[in-house]
Design a protein around this motif. Structure first.
Motif, PDB file in Angstrom:
ATOM      1  N   SER A   6     -18.054  57.262  -6.249  1.00 18.06           N
ATOM      2  CA  SER A   6     -19.513  57.405  -6.247  1.00 18.06           C
ATOM      3  C   SER A   6     -20.117  56.356  -5.320  1.00 18.06           C
ATOM      4  O   SER A   6     -19.449  55.390  -4.927  1.00 18.06           O
ATOM      5  N   GLU A   7     -21.389  56.510  -4.987  1.00 20.23           N
ATOM      6  CA  GLU A   7     -22.070  55.514  -4.150  1.00 20.23           C
ATOM      7  C   GLU A   7     -22.051  54.149  -4.825  1.00 20.23           C
ATOM      8  O   GLU A   7     -21.904  53.119  -4.173  1.00 20.23           O
ATOM      9  N   SER A   8     -22.181  54.158  -6.150  1.00 22.37           N
ATOM     10  CA  SER A   8     -22.149  52.912  -6.906  1.00 22.37           C
ATOM     11  C   SER A   8     -20.780  52.250  -6.822  1.00 22.37           C
ATOM     12  O   SER A   8     -20.673  51.026  -6.672  1.00 22.37           O
ATOM     13  N   VAL A  10     -18.597  52.550  -4.399  1.00 23.22           N
ATOM     14  CA  VAL A  10     -18.442  52.050  -3.029  1.00 23.22           C
ATOM     15  C   VAL A  10     -19.216  50.752  -2.847  1.00 23.22           C
ATOM     16  O   VAL A  10     -18.696  49.753  -2.332  1.00 23.22           O
ATOM     17  N   ALA A  11     -20.468  50.738  -3.297  1.00 23.25           N
ATOM     18  CA  ALA A  11     -21.305  49.547  -3.154  1.00 23.25           C
ATOM     19  C   ALA A  11     -20.712  48.367  -3.908  1.00 23.25           C
ATOM     20  O   ALA A  11     -20.692  47.234  -3.414  1.00 23.25           O
ATOM     21  N   ARG A  14     -17.510  47.127  -2.051  1.00 24.19           N
ATOM     22  CA  ARG A  14     -17.912  46.454  -0.806  1.00 24.19           C
ATOM     23  C   ARG A  14     -18.469  45.057  -1.103  1.00 24.19           C
ATOM     24  O   ARG A  14     -18.156  44.090  -0.406  1.00 24.19           O
ATOM     25  N   TYR A  52     -13.303  51.275   2.985  1.00 26.76           N
ATOM     26  CA  TYR A  52     -14.687  50.802   2.872  1.00 26.76           C
ATOM     27  C   TYR A  52     -15.214  50.174   4.157  1.00 26.76           C
ATOM     28  O   TYR A  52     -16.427  50.141   4.380  1.00 26.76           O
TER      29      TYR A  52
END
Length: 199
Positions: A6-8, A10-11, A14, A52
């Motif tokens: 999910s975007e979460s 990945v964030a 990172r 990433y």
């Protein structure tokens, strides 16, 4: 088959990778840090960071972008919270020194690490410009009020050089701990006196 992130997810990864990278880059220098070391610090496979970031240079750019934005947040907050142009200038200077000593690894990543192709990272360029702007906005106010005279960009660079010099000397152990802040104030006072209209 790797799970879909999910975007979460990945964030979050990172951010964790950048925290580890910032520490290692500051301690060893980017050239001495490998993607394998970064992966090992996070307990993931050597190829995971490549999901990433394109490469180590990409990670360094992300670390520095984050640093410049946090630095700008601190200086902008100080500028906004002070009343009167002189107070704003003093608040920005204090925020600069405070940030440097509270986040020495971030400060080193921003100003001391070499990034040969910085122009290839537009977010980094924008963050660095934003941080630079925070160091000249209060100078423009002082000039507009007739307190200083001269080119705001050049004067901003003078104040920046004074702050960076004092901070850098203390961080390198060349000044006794706790003395950079007072030295910075004295240099700012001397600079301001010399930059008054008609001085």
């Amino acid at each position: 088959m790797p799970r879909v992130l999910s975007e979460s997810d990945v964030a979050d990864f990172r951010e964790r990778l950048c925290e580890v990278a910032e520490k290692l880059f500051a301690e060893k220098g980017p050239d001495a840090v490998t993607m394998r070391q970064l992966a090992a610090e996070l307990g993931v496979s050597p190829m995971t960071p490549y999901r990433y970031f394109a490469d180590k240079e990409d990670i360094l750019a992300a670390v520095r972008t984050n640093g410049f934005n946090r630095f700008a947040d601190a200086l902008e907050g100080a500028y906004a919270s002070a009343r009167g142009v002189r107070a704003k200038g003093a608040a920005v200077g204090e925020a600069y020194v405070t940030f440097a000593f509270e986040h020495p690894q971030t400060y080193k990543a921003m100003f001391d690490l070499n990034q040969p192709h910085e122009e290839n990272y537009p977010d980094l360029v924008a963050a660095a410009l934003r941080a630079r702007a925070t160091q000249t906005s209060y100078v423009k106010d002082l000039i507009a009020e007739g307190i200083l005279a001269g080119d705001p960009e050049e004067i901003g660079r003078m104040f920046w050089a004074a702050a960076h010099g004092a901070v850098g000397l203390e961080l390198a152990g060349k000044l006794p701990a706790g003395t950079a802040r007072g030295l910075h104030r004295h240099m700012n006072g001397a600079l301001a006196k010399g930059l008054r209209p008609g001085a």
